[in-house]
Design a protein around this motif. Structure first.
Motif, PDB file in Angstrom:
ATOM      1  N   GLY A  90       0.783  -1.229   0.000  1.00 29.60           N
ATOM      2  CA  GLY A  90       0.000   0.000   0.000  1.00 29.60           C
ATOM      3  C   GLY A  90       0.809   1.271   0.000  1.00 29.60           C
ATOM      4  O   GLY A  90       0.340   2.315   0.470  1.00 29.60           O
ATOM      5  N   HIS A  91       2.032   1.223  -0.547  1.00 28.54           N
ATOM      6  CA  HIS A  91       2.886   2.410  -0.601  1.00 28.54           C
ATOM      7  C   HIS A  91       2.520   3.236  -1.838  1.00 28.54           C
ATOM      8  O   HIS A  91       3.126   3.112  -2.909  1.00 28.54           O
ATOM      9  CB  HIS A  91       4.360   2.006  -0.648  1.00 28.54           C
ATOM     10  N   VAL A  92       1.516   4.098  -1.698  1.00 30.27           N
ATOM     11  CA  VAL A  92       0.953   4.829  -2.835  1.00 30.27           C
ATOM     12  C   VAL A  92       1.995   5.734  -3.504  1.00 30.27           C
ATOM     13  O   VAL A  92       2.117   5.758  -4.733  1.00 30.27           O
ATOM     14  CB  VAL A  92      -0.265   5.674  -2.381  1.00 30.27           C
ATOM     15  N   HIS A 116      -2.802  -7.439  -8.878  1.00 30.01           N
ATOM     16  CA  HIS A 116      -3.206  -8.566  -8.031  1.00 30.01           C
ATOM     17  C   HIS A 116      -2.827  -8.290  -6.573  1.00 30.01           C
ATOM     18  O   HIS A 116      -3.615  -8.522  -5.650  1.00 30.01           O
ATOM     19  CB  HIS A 116      -2.516  -9.863  -8.489  1.00 30.01           C
ATOM     20  N   GLU A 117      -1.598  -7.786  -6.380  1.00 29.72           N
ATOM     21  CA  GLU A 117      -1.118  -7.524  -5.028  1.00 29.72           C
ATOM     22  C   GLU A 117      -1.958  -6.446  -4.341  1.00 29.72           C
ATOM     23  O   GLU A 117      -2.308  -6.570  -3.159  1.00 29.72           O
ATOM     24  CB  GLU A 117       0.350  -7.090  -5.061  1.00 29.72           C
ATOM     25  N   GLY A 122      -6.180  -5.004  -0.404  1.00 32.19           N
ATOM     26  CA  GLY A 122      -7.259  -4.031  -0.243  1.00 32.19           C
ATOM     27  C   GLY A 122      -6.780  -2.590  -0.329  1.00 32.19           C
ATOM     28  O   GLY A 122      -7.335  -1.695   0.312  1.00 32.19           O
ATOM     29  N   HIS A 123      -5.762  -2.345  -1.165  1.00 31.48           N
ATOM     30  CA  HIS A 123      -5.180  -1.006  -1.298  1.00 31.48           C
ATOM     31  C   HIS A 123      -5.794  -0.303  -2.511  1.00 31.48           C
ATOM     32  O   HIS A 123      -5.270  -0.356  -3.628  1.00 31.48           O
ATOM     33  CB  HIS A 123      -3.662  -1.107  -1.431  1.00 31.48           C
ATOM     34  N   THR A 124      -6.905   0.365  -2.284  1.00 33.29           N
ATOM     35  CA  THR A 124      -7.684   0.967  -3.371  1.00 33.29           C
ATOM     36  C   THR A 124      -6.899   2.023  -4.141  1.00 33.29           C
ATOM     37  O   THR A 124      -6.920   2.051  -5.383  1.00 33.29           O
ATOM     38  CB  THR A 124      -8.976   1.591  -2.814  1.00 33.29           C
ATOM     39  N   ALA A 155     -12.178  -4.818   2.967  1.00 37.73           N
ATOM     40  CA  ALA A 155     -11.360  -3.659   2.605  1.00 37.73           C
ATOM     41  C   ALA A 155     -11.114  -3.554   1.106  1.00 37.73           C
ATOM     42  O   ALA A 155     -10.689  -2.497   0.621  1.00 37.73           O
ATOM     43  CB  ALA A 155     -10.020  -3.730   3.338  1.00 37.73           C
ATOM     44  N   SER A 156     -11.376  -4.615   0.368  1.00 37.61           N
ATOM     45  CA  SER A 156     -11.094  -4.611  -1.070  1.00 37.61           C
ATOM     46  C   SER A 156     -12.274  -4.122  -1.914  1.00 37.61           C
ATOM     47  O   SER A 156     -12.207  -4.158  -3.144  1.00 37.61           O
ATOM     48  CB  SER A 156     -10.700  -6.019  -1.534  1.00 37.61           C
ATOM     49  N   LEU A 157     -13.328  -3.640  -1.268  1.00 44.96           N
ATOM     50  CA  LEU A 157     -14.499  -3.187  -2.024  1.00 44.96           C
ATOM     51  C   LEU A 157     -14.137  -2.060  -2.984  1.00 44.96           C
ATOM     52  O   LEU A 157     -14.576  -2.042  -4.139  1.00 44.96           O
ATOM     53  CB  LEU A 157     -15.606  -2.730  -1.066  1.00 44.96           C
TER      54      LEU A 157
END
Length: 426
Positions: A90-92, A116-117, A122-124, A155-157
């Motif tokens: 999740g390192h945007v 995929h990762e 769940g990192h939108t 969290a992946s919604l």
């Protein structure tokens, strides 16, 4: 030659990988970003994070599986890229930096791409960045699964929404079991995901490779916490409102009701029965939902252990063959409410004193009032009130649950007709 066969830019033995794995293990976000954003070259460098190919090292100690003859000629090797690592954690800012340097959003030397990762974690925000830079929303990983199939947590919604907005196929059948995203949502009790997929045109009764619908998959999924069970119940209600067949059978002829009974979930069983599930259905092995409910009665919440059996009988399930009652007693002795409900479904069933042998002494002592009344019936016929109950229930048949509440009787008598346990037998 595939990326798997090429030597990695940073092998497992390198100082770079040693420092990277240490930073990942300690949660040192700044160090991870420093390594993959500034030190790793080229931008799509292949990084080896794991390799258990002990066959290449003659001095390696053989794993137990190989010594036992269980070796399958396969080993685990984890290859990845800086972009995949950034997306997975999740390192945007790191994802944005790497993409600005023309990192390939679909690179997947280890069989799993950055998208995929991101979905697995769940990192939108990461998923959206990757999609905006041309990541394939239907890219398959090494297991044959698309990113939507990896949206497996609440969290992946947001990831699922982003994928669909960028053209992901909602009805894509993937993997060895040919599951759709709706099946995945059902298996994980993700009611909001399911609602999203149905709104985007997912077929509610699509079947996977085992002949399961999403409803069937949801009813057979393991749920542990009360929150998971509540989400699953909402999901199944959503599917049923959307037109899911309550009695759809899988390749083993098991219905959703079979599976819900096998998971000891009384509220779900009642929901299915209310929507027309067949209480007397038999699977290929000849097992009924009632048989499954009796097998798992001790696993249900203590306050509801008899509810599934009671509901099935009130919706017309045939009772257990009388000669098999001692087996039920052996299985359910520690749940006397289940024994009582089932026993009261017979107009008359002769109690044998020999059945006392199948009730453990400590269980008898714990529930002595009930078992004393139960074995007293070895010498006494059932009371007239019970015989009247049996006659009415036989007349109403499968409609007991619907008709009994309309009778002009006190609520206590209505409950009696619907086999509400009293704690003793008469």
């Amino acid at each position: 030659m595939s990326s798997w066969d090429l030597p990695p830019d940073y092998p497992l033995s390198s100082d770079f990988v040693r420092r990277l794995k240490s930073a990942l293990a300690t949660g040192d976000k700044d160090m991870v970003q420093e390594l993959i954003c500034t030190e790793a070259e080229p931008v799509d460098a292949v990084i080896e994070l794991a390799n258990d190919d002990w066959m290449k090292e003659p001095s390696a100690q053989l794993p137990t599986g190989a010594l036992l003859g269980l070796w399958t000629l396969e080993y685990k090797r984890e290859l990845t890229t800086p972009l995949c690592i950034a997306a997975a954690h999740g390192h945007v800012l790191c994802v944005r930096h790497l993409l600005s340097r023309s990192a390939d959003p679909d690179a997947s030397p280890g069989g799993r791409g950055a998208l995929h990762e991101a979905c697995l974690g769940g990192h939108t925000a990461c998923a959206q960045l990757l999609l905006q830079h041309g990541a394939d929303p239907d890219l398959l990983n090494a297991e044959g699964l698309a990113p939507l199939h990896l949206c497996r947590t609440p969290a992946s919604l947001g990831c699922a929404q982003a994928l669909l907005e960028h053209g992901a196929t909602v009805q894509l059948e993937c993997g060895p079991d040919r599951v759709t995203p709706l099946h995945v949502a059902a298996q994980h009790g993700l009611d909001e995901h399911a609602q999203l997929y149905l709104a985007r045109g997912a077929r509610v009764d699509a079947r996977n490779g085992r002949g399961e619908t999403a409803l069937s998959a949801a009813c057979g999924a393991a749920t542990r916490s009360p929150d998971e069970q509540a989400r699953c119940l909402r999901l199944c209600a959503l599917l049923l409102r959307g037109g899911a067949a309550a009695d759809a059978r899988d390749e083993d002829e098991r219905s959703p009701l079979h599976k819900a009974c096998g998971r000891a979930r009384p509220s779900l069983c009642t929901l299915l029965l209310l929507h027309g599930a067949d209480a007397g259905a038999l699977d290929y092995g000849g097992a009924s939902p009632l048989a499954r409910a009796l097998q798992t009665a001790t696993c249900a919440p203590p306050a509801a252990q008899h509810r599934t059996v009671q509901a099935l009988l009130n919706y017309g399930s045939p009772s257990v063959w009388p000669d098999a009652f001692p087996k039920v007693l052996r299985t359910c002795a520690q749940v006397p409410a289940v024994v009582e409900v089932l026993f009261n479904s017979y107009a008359q069933l002769r109690v044998s004193e020999s059945w006392l042998e199948v009730v453990p002494e400590e269980v008898y002592q714990m529930h002595e009032p009930f078992y004393r009344s139960f074995f007293a019936l070895a010498h006494t016929p059932r009371c007239l009130q019970h015989l009247c109950r049996s006659t009415i229930r036989k007349l109403f048949g499968k409609k007991c649950f619907y008709l009994v509440p309309h009778l002009p009787l006190p609520e206590t008598l209505q409950k009696y007709l619907l086999l509400e346990p009293e704690g003793v037998l008469h």
